[in-house]
Each structure stands twice: as C-alpha cells, then as structure tokens.
Design a protein around this motif. Structure first.
Motif, short mmCIF file in Angstrom:
data_model
loop_
_atom_site.label_atom_id
_atom_site.label_comp_id
_atom_site.label_asym_id
_atom_site.label_seq_id
_atom_site.Cartn_x
_atom_site.Cartn_y
_atom_site.Cartn_z
N GLU A 367 62.30 15.04 -6.41
CA GLU A 367 61.50 16.22 -6.12
C GLU A 367 62.32 17.43 -5.68
O GLU A 367 61.83 18.57 -5.71
N ALA A 368 63.58 17.22 -5.28
CA ALA A 368 64.43 18.36 -4.95
C ALA A 368 64.93 19.08 -6.20
O ALA A 368 65.42 20.21 -6.11
N GLU A 369 64.78 18.43 -7.35
CA GLU A 369 65.30 18.97 -8.60
C GLU A 369 64.20 19.36 -9.58
O GLU A 369 64.32 20.36 -10.30
N ILE A 370 63.14 18.59 -9.63
CA ILE A 370 62.09 18.78 -10.64
C ILE A 370 60.71 18.64 -10.00
O ILE A 370 60.58 18.21 -8.86
N GLY A 371 59.69 19.02 -10.74
CA GLY A 371 58.32 18.74 -10.34
C GLY A 371 57.67 19.73 -9.40
O GLY A 371 56.50 19.59 -9.06
N THR A 372 58.42 20.75 -8.97
CA THR A 372 57.85 21.77 -8.07
C THR A 372 58.33 23.15 -8.51
O THR A 372 59.23 23.29 -9.35
N LEU A 373 57.74 24.17 -7.90
CA LEU A 373 58.20 25.55 -8.11
C LEU A 373 58.92 26.06 -6.87
O LEU A 373 58.92 27.26 -6.59
N GLU A 374 59.55 25.16 -6.15
CA GLU A 374 60.30 25.55 -4.95
C GLU A 374 61.56 26.31 -5.33
O GLU A 374 62.18 26.07 -6.37
N MET A 375 61.96 27.22 -4.46
CA MET A 375 63.20 27.97 -4.66
C MET A 375 64.37 27.00 -4.80
O MET A 375 64.51 26.06 -4.01
N GLY A 376 65.19 27.21 -5.79
CA GLY A 376 66.36 26.38 -6.01
C GLY A 376 66.12 25.21 -6.93
O GLY A 376 67.08 24.59 -7.40
N SER A 377 64.86 24.85 -7.19
CA SER A 377 64.58 23.78 -8.14
C SER A 377 64.95 24.24 -9.55
O SER A 377 64.99 25.44 -9.85
N ALA A 378 65.19 23.28 -10.42
CA ALA A 378 65.43 23.62 -11.81
C ALA A 378 64.19 24.28 -12.39
O ALA A 378 63.05 23.87 -12.10
N ALA A 379 64.40 25.29 -13.20
CA ALA A 379 63.28 26.00 -13.81
C ALA A 379 62.80 25.24 -15.04
O ALA A 379 62.99 25.66 -16.18
N ASP A 380 62.21 24.07 -14.78
CA ASP A 380 61.54 23.28 -15.82
C ASP A 380 60.06 23.62 -15.71
O ASP A 380 59.40 23.22 -14.73
N LEU A 381 59.53 24.34 -16.68
CA LEU A 381 58.19 24.89 -16.59
C LEU A 381 57.38 24.58 -17.84
O LEU A 381 57.95 24.41 -18.93
N VAL A 382 56.07 24.58 -17.69
CA VAL A 382 55.16 24.57 -18.82
C VAL A 382 54.10 25.63 -18.57
O VAL A 382 53.67 25.84 -17.43
N ALA A 383 53.71 26.32 -19.63
CA ALA A 383 52.61 27.26 -19.57
C ALA A 383 51.48 26.72 -20.43
O ALA A 383 51.68 26.40 -21.60
N LEU A 384 50.29 26.58 -19.83
CA LEU A 384 49.15 26.00 -20.52
C LEU A 384 48.13 27.07 -20.87
O LEU A 384 47.67 27.83 -20.00
N ASP A 385 47.79 27.14 -22.14
CA ASP A 385 46.69 27.98 -22.61
C ASP A 385 45.39 27.28 -22.20
O ASP A 385 45.11 26.18 -22.67
N LEU A 386 44.61 27.92 -21.35
CA LEU A 386 43.39 27.30 -20.84
C LEU A 386 42.19 27.51 -21.76
O LEU A 386 41.06 27.15 -21.39
N ALA A 387 42.43 28.08 -22.93
CA ALA A 387 41.35 28.25 -23.91
C ALA A 387 41.90 27.92 -25.31
O ALA A 387 41.71 28.67 -26.26
N SER A 388 42.56 26.79 -25.42
CA SER A 388 43.33 26.47 -26.63
C SER A 388 42.48 26.04 -27.81
O SER A 388 42.94 26.05 -28.94
#
Length: 432
Positions: A367-388
């Motif tokens: 959790e210090a590296e992935i799975g959150t949007l905390e400062m310093g975490s890796a920028a592993d992101l997903v953007a979801l279209d909520l009307a796909s």
C-alpha cells in the motif's frame, strides 16, 4: 515534466469497513491528480488549486470520468489465460482437464513470454495495473512474467508454482528443486524494479510434507517475501486434505505446521474456514483473497465478506483467472456484491472500490507503493467513464449522488468503461 490528470477524483480517507463508507470516501467533482517527472503522485485535490501549484503542466482532461488508483488483482494464474471460461465441473476435474495441460505448455519459453504479454495487456485494458500471479513449475515461466511486467513498468507479484505430487509428471518438481529454483528466482527478481517475489506452493494436496517444509524454510530465510497459496476452496478439496494429512488439526494446519503461516501470507478463497483457522489467520495478520467469479464458476461456495471484515481479517479481491471467468475487476466487484448479498451483506460502492484498490494493495503489503492516491505513491491510475454504455448512461442520468452514479458501472461495466490507464505516470498504450 509534471502532468495533470483531471476529472472526478475518488479519495479514501479511511477504511470503509471500519467507518461508515460515506465518511471513509469522497468524490471531488472537479479534481485532479498531479504526476511528477518520476511517475509518482505529486498532489491530489481540486483542479483549480493544482493548476496553480503546477503551472505549465501537461494535461490529460478526462471530463467527468472517475479517476482512482489502478485496480489490484491479488490472486490470478497467468498460465490459465488461454483457458478462461472453459466449461468445467468441480475444482479437481477442472485442474486435470484444463489447467495442468495448459501449464505444461509453459515449458516452452516462447509460449510463456507470449502468454505473459497477453495477460498483462488484457489486465491493462481492463484497468488493472498490478497482478499477483501463480506461474508454473518452470523457472522460465517466472522470468517471462516478470520481464513482461518490467517492459510495461508494472508492479507485480509472482512465483514459481511448486508441486511434487498429485499432478502430471511434466508438472512435478521435488522438495529440493522447489527450494533451489525458488531461491534462485527470488534472488534475481525480488525487489528488482517493481517486481515482488512470492513463494508459491500451489496447495497442500499437490505438495508433500517435505516440500511444504522446504518452502517454509525458504520463507523463514526471506520473511520479507510474500507467500501465496490456496486454502479451503471446496468441501471435497478439504476432505482430500484431511485424507492426505490425517494428523493435521485442519486445512490451515497443513501450512502452519510447515512454516507457511504468517503475516505476509496470501490465502486464496478461504471460504470454508473453521473457527480455529479464522482465529489464527487474524492473529498472525495474514490476508485472505476473495475470488468471487471463480467461486461461482466452479461452484466453490459463498465467501462471507461481512463476517470476515467484522472479525478483523484482512481481505483482498481477485479475478482468479482462469478459474475466474473475467479479467475485469469491475465484473469481480459486481460478483463480490452479489455473493455478499447471498451472505446477508449489502456492500457499498465505496467498499467494493476500496477492496479492488487499497484493500488488495494492503493484502499484498504494497500500500505504500500502489492502490492509493497518496503523495509519493506510484502514479498507477485508471479513469472510468461512468456512462460507457446506453444502459449505464440512462441509469446515471437519474443518480442523485456520486455513489448512485458510480454503482451502475461497478455492476454493468466492462473494458468499455476504461477511459484511460497510467502506469508509473505514463499512459498505457492500450488506453483509449
């Protein structure tokens, strides 16, 4: 160069299983995530503030898409990618009919490399940026998976699957080769880039006590590694374990008595646990991994998420492909919701999304590296279209709060909902 990803942003301030979900999570309707030049999160908050803090930053404007951490699949089998959704009966039949023949093919390094790349590309297309995978007994299967992940800058967990009985001759090693080859692979890959090694006995029925002890010894030498296996998936499996280990107190004891129970342990399925097993897993801080589409597909049973979380057990979420029937963590969340309903718990959308991100990252101790949007975490992101899709869009049009707008995508969404994926700050080539 700094980069801003703008849209709606999902933030967790707490575990939504320990405080009310709407207090643990919030959605910024006009937010942004700032990514620095090293691919790490440099800021999260309202878009206007971050535009001021990061003038001149490049921009990925995602409109009304929901931005959250990349999904974390805490238990899967990349060698089974090619046999996903194969008609099956019970667990042991399924292993003998589909799994073992497919795994034997990974003796070919070229096949292993192709399958690893295909699996990771499918995962990214569905918004999953981290996977914990079982490989096969072949060391080259481990090399192929870690190499393919490194090419994509992905944080992954994997290990050589060890078996020295009750499997075809072409898939058997020994207690000594399991120890030696696992140790060599661990030394090469664990902590190299974003790779994490997991010592991997498949499950007690396919390992002799000697092999379990050898792997327990290896884990004691490298306690910072994870250990992944299966536990109490089906009732006939448990009966088989009882026959194979007549002196064991229960299924978990077949691991515990050989040094394979600990806080860095990942125990897949864990549906039919005895009270002693639940107590010991909680006492050591081990993680259970819920695999809902697999549990229904193979008819394993109903995992009681409400009970597990109420008792303080750590739980991650996973596809378990190919026993699981989908590569999508959205579909996995939907199945988790449905199974929880059968067990008497209605999981909130925030709880489901937490399980698929920070909850699974915590299960993997990452959790210090992935799975959150905390400062310093890796920028592993997903953007979801909520009307796909039209069906989802017409439901969202009636939503009165963010959770009503998010829930239809959890229940009906698929890869069409994935509007963008970033791994270590770089947009994945497979993103829309």
């Amino acid at each position: 160069m700094n980069h801003l990803v703008t849209g709606q942003v999902l933030l967790f301030d707490d575990d939504p299983f320990t405080v009310p979900p709407t207090e643990a999570a919030r959605v910024l309707s006009d937010g942004a995530v700032a990514i620095d030049g090293d691919g790490r999160i440099a800021g999260v908050g309202e878009r206007g503030r971050l535009e001021t803090e990061f003038p001149g930053a490049a921009r990925s404007a995602m409109g009304d898409a929901l931005i959250l951490p990349g999904f974390v699949d805490a238990h899967m089998h990349y060698p089974q990618t090619g046999i996903v959704a194969s008609w099956g009966k019970r667990l042991i039949d399924w292993l003998n009919t589909y799994t073992f023949p497919a795994e034997m093919q990974l003796a070919d390094p070229a096949h292993a490399a192709d399958l690893a790349k295909r699996t990771l590309d499918l995962a990214l297309a569905h918004g999953t940026t981290t996977l914990a995978s079982f490989c096969t007994i072949h060391p080259q299967s481990v090399d192929a998976f870690f190499a393919a992940a490194a090419e994509r800058s992905m944080a992954v967990v994997a290990g050589k699957t060890c078996m020295d009985r009750n499997a075809p001759p072409g898939l058997l090693d020994t207690a000594q080769t399991a120890y030696d080859e696992s140790k060599t692979l661990l030394a090469h890959w664990h902590g190299t880039g974003r790779a994490r090694y997991a010592i991997t006995p498949r499950f007690s029925p396919t390992s002799t006590p000697d092999q379990l002890s050898a792997l327990g010894a290896l884990w004691s030498e490298h306690p910072d590694c994870l250990m992944q296996t299966h536990l109490s998936e089906q009732l006939d499996e448990i009966a088989w374990v009882r026959d194979l280990f007549p002196d064991a107190r229960d299924y978990l004891d077949t691991y515990e008595s050989h040094g394979l129970l600990g806080g860095n342990g990942l125990y897949g399925h864990a549906i039919h646990l005895e009270p002693r097993e639940r107590d010991r897993l909680r006492e050591v801080g081990a993680a259970l991994v819920h695999c809902p589409t697999s549990n229904t597909f193979i008819g394993s049973g109903v995992f009681d998420m409400g009970q597990a979380k109420a008792e303080g057990l750590r739980v991650g979420l996973a596809t378990d492909t190919g026993g699981g029937s989908s590569f999508s963590m959205l579909r996995t969340m939907a199945a988790a919701y449905e199974i929880a309903q059968l067990a008497g718990t209605a999981l909130h959308p925030a709880q489901l999304l937490w399980l698929a991100t920070e909850g699974s990252a915590r299960a993997l101790k990452m959790e210090a590296e992935i799975g959150t949007l905390e400062m310093g975490s890796a920028a592993d992101l997903v953007a979801l279209d909520l009307a796909s899709t039209p069906a989802i869009a017409q439901r969202v049009a009636q939503a009165e709060d963010p959770w009503e707008a998010i829930f239809p995508t959890i229940m009906m969404g698929d890869d069409r909902a994935v509007a963008g994926v970033w791994v270590a700050g770089r947009r994945s080539a497979g993103s829309c």
